[in-house]
Motif scaffolding. Structure first.
Motif, PDB file in Angstrom:
ATOM      1  N   SER A 275     -33.583 -18.780  22.469  1.00 27.56           N
ATOM      2  CA  SER A 275     -33.305 -18.230  21.146  1.00 27.56           C
ATOM      3  C   SER A 275     -33.946 -16.858  21.030  1.00 27.56           C
ATOM      4  N   ASN A 276     -33.194 -15.908  20.482  1.00 34.92           N
ATOM      5  CA  ASN A 276     -33.651 -14.514  20.462  1.00 34.92           C
ATOM      6  C   ASN A 276     -33.447 -13.872  19.092  1.00 34.92           C
ATOM      7  N   SER A 277     -33.894 -14.567  18.058  1.00 37.26           N
ATOM      8  CA  SER A 277     -33.655 -14.085  16.698  1.00 37.26           C
ATOM      9  C   SER A 277     -34.386 -12.784  16.383  1.00 37.26           C
ATOM     10  N   SER A 278     -35.401 -12.438  17.174  1.00 36.86           N
ATOM     11  CA  SER A 278     -36.163 -11.214  16.892  1.00 36.86           C
ATOM     12  C   SER A 278     -35.403  -9.948  17.274  1.00 36.86           C
ATOM     13  N   TRP A 279     -34.321 -10.097  18.073  1.00 39.43           N
ATOM     14  CA  TRP A 279     -33.589  -8.890  18.474  1.00 39.43           C
ATOM     15  C   TRP A 279     -32.074  -9.070  18.516  1.00 39.43           C
ATOM     16  N   ASP A 280     -31.590 -10.300  18.491  1.00 40.00           N
ATOM     17  CA  ASP A 280     -30.151 -10.556  18.558  1.00 40.00           C
ATOM     18  C   ASP A 280     -29.651 -10.996  17.181  1.00 40.00           C
ATOM     19  N   ILE A 281     -28.646 -10.301  16.649  1.00 42.60           N
ATOM     20  CA  ILE A 281     -28.158 -10.566  15.300  1.00 42.60           C
ATOM     21  C   ILE A 281     -27.572 -11.968  15.169  1.00 42.60           C
TER      22      ILE A 281
END
Length: 373
Positions: A275-281
């Motif tokens: 999961s990459n919520s800090s950089w992927d919309i």
């Protein structure tokens, strides 16, 4: 089939666990599996690091198969190195490489950045630092794991490993030990004693052995899907461009070890563990598209800056749907791949290595954890 049966039992028990929780923890909070890996990075441990780089995604995939109330737990990984002359003597030749993190690309990058150098290996010191420095969960439903790997006597240094391992056990942290050498020698050098006191598992491996993979008919298809999967990631903010580049760099790191290792990474990228919520919309928004309003226009990627809010919502929805379709295809192939490997393993015995030791024991320890009152 024994390992597969153990996995099924572990998943089922983790799902139905009714272990009591800390009173301050909301009952609907997401479960965690916290994993701290402590690497001996002295001169003789190049093989150990190679095995870790070859198995990190396999370990992630093993954890990702566990469930609690039909949800995958949040995976947090921390890294330490010890026994390296390049580290500060005042810190006992110990360095925290990463605190607990859910950013698997960062963990991979840091792991591939480790190098070896001669030094003094103080197991008690590094275990104590990992216990006291890291932010361990206070929820008794969460699994807390320490794995320490090395090849020198376990009782070196000023910190008494017996007291340190007992301290971990009191805090419900399992300490498992991986001795890089002969099984009996590891016993004589107190590695098994450390695991026993830490209520974990003791293993020995030949760290100089090259990882044995089983190639499957599904590997090429899974790797091709990765190309399409990467295109569904939309970087935003100050991290966006850098993290997109890192995602591709860690793909390259994985494939530099072996094609099969890259396949394991792609499988991880198809799971909720990645999961990459800090950089992927797409990960940031999930189902709440109103979150797009909170992203300043300057932080949006070029292809979204001139769009209306409605157009951007539709754009993100399309990327989300496309990602889910690709991930489902990867998971379907991964299931067939796993069945193929299981069948091949019946006739092709694969020797224990770092990854197999960690993955196998996580399943066994999950049975112990959920059965405790």
């Amino acid at each position: 089939m024994k390992k597969l049966a153990l996995l099924i039992v572990a998943i089922g028990l983790f799902i139905n666990s009714n272990v009591s929780q800390n009173a301050n923890t909301p009952p609907d909070s997401k479960r965690k599996i916290q994993l701290a890996i402590l690497f001996d990075t002295s001169n003789s441990m190049d093989g150990l690091l190679d095995q870790a780089k070859s198995r990190i995604w396999n370990i992630v995939n093993t954890i990702a198969k566990l469930e609690y109330d039909n949800e995958q737990p949040q995976i947090e990984i921390a890294l330490y190195e010890y026994g390296n002359d390049g580290l500060a003597q005042k810190d006992g030749f110990v360095r925290q490489v990463s605190s607990f993190s859910t950013d698997l690309d960062d963990i991979s990058s840091l792991l591939f950045g480790l190098t070896t150098n001669g030094g003094s290996e103080f197991c008690g010191t590094v275990i104590e630092k990992s216990i006291t420095d890291l932010k361990w969960s206070q929820d008794t439903r969460d699994m807390k794991l320490i794995y320490i790997a090395g090849n020198e006597p376990f009782n070196q240094g000023v910190k008494d490993y017996k007291e340190v391992c007992k301290l971990a056990a009191v805090q419900d942290i399992f300490v498992s030990t991986i001795y890089c050498g002969d099984y009996q020698k590891g016993v004589q050098e107190f590695w098994k004693d450390g695991a026993d006191l830490g209520t974990g598992k003791y293993f020995n491996i030949d760290s100089n052995k090259k990882i044995q993979y089983i190639k499957t008919p599904y590997d090429d298809s899974i790797q091709k899907l990765n190309e399409a999967l990467n295109k569904t990631y939309i970087g935003y903010g100050v991290k966006g461009e850098r993290k997109k580049e890192q995602q591709e760099s860690e793909d390259m790191n994985a494939v530099s070890v072996a094609e099969e290792n890259m396949v394991e990474r792609v499988m991880s990228k198809s799971s909720n563990a990645y999961s990459n919520s800090s950089w992927d919309i797409v990960d940031y928004v999930k189902e709440d598209y109103d979150k797009l309003k909170s992203i300043p226009k300057k932080d949006l990627p070029e292809e979204m800056k001139s769009n209306s809010l409605e157009e951007n919502i539709e754009f993100v929805k399309q990327k989300k749907n496309e990602r889910e379709r690709i991930q489902n295809n990867i998971q379907a192939l991964a299931k067939k791949r796993g069945e193929y490997i299981q069948e091949q393993s019946k006739t092709n015995e694969v020797e224990d290595d770092f990854g197999k030791a960690v993955s196998g024991s996580i399943l066994k320890l999950s049975l112990i954890h959920i059965s405790e009152p």
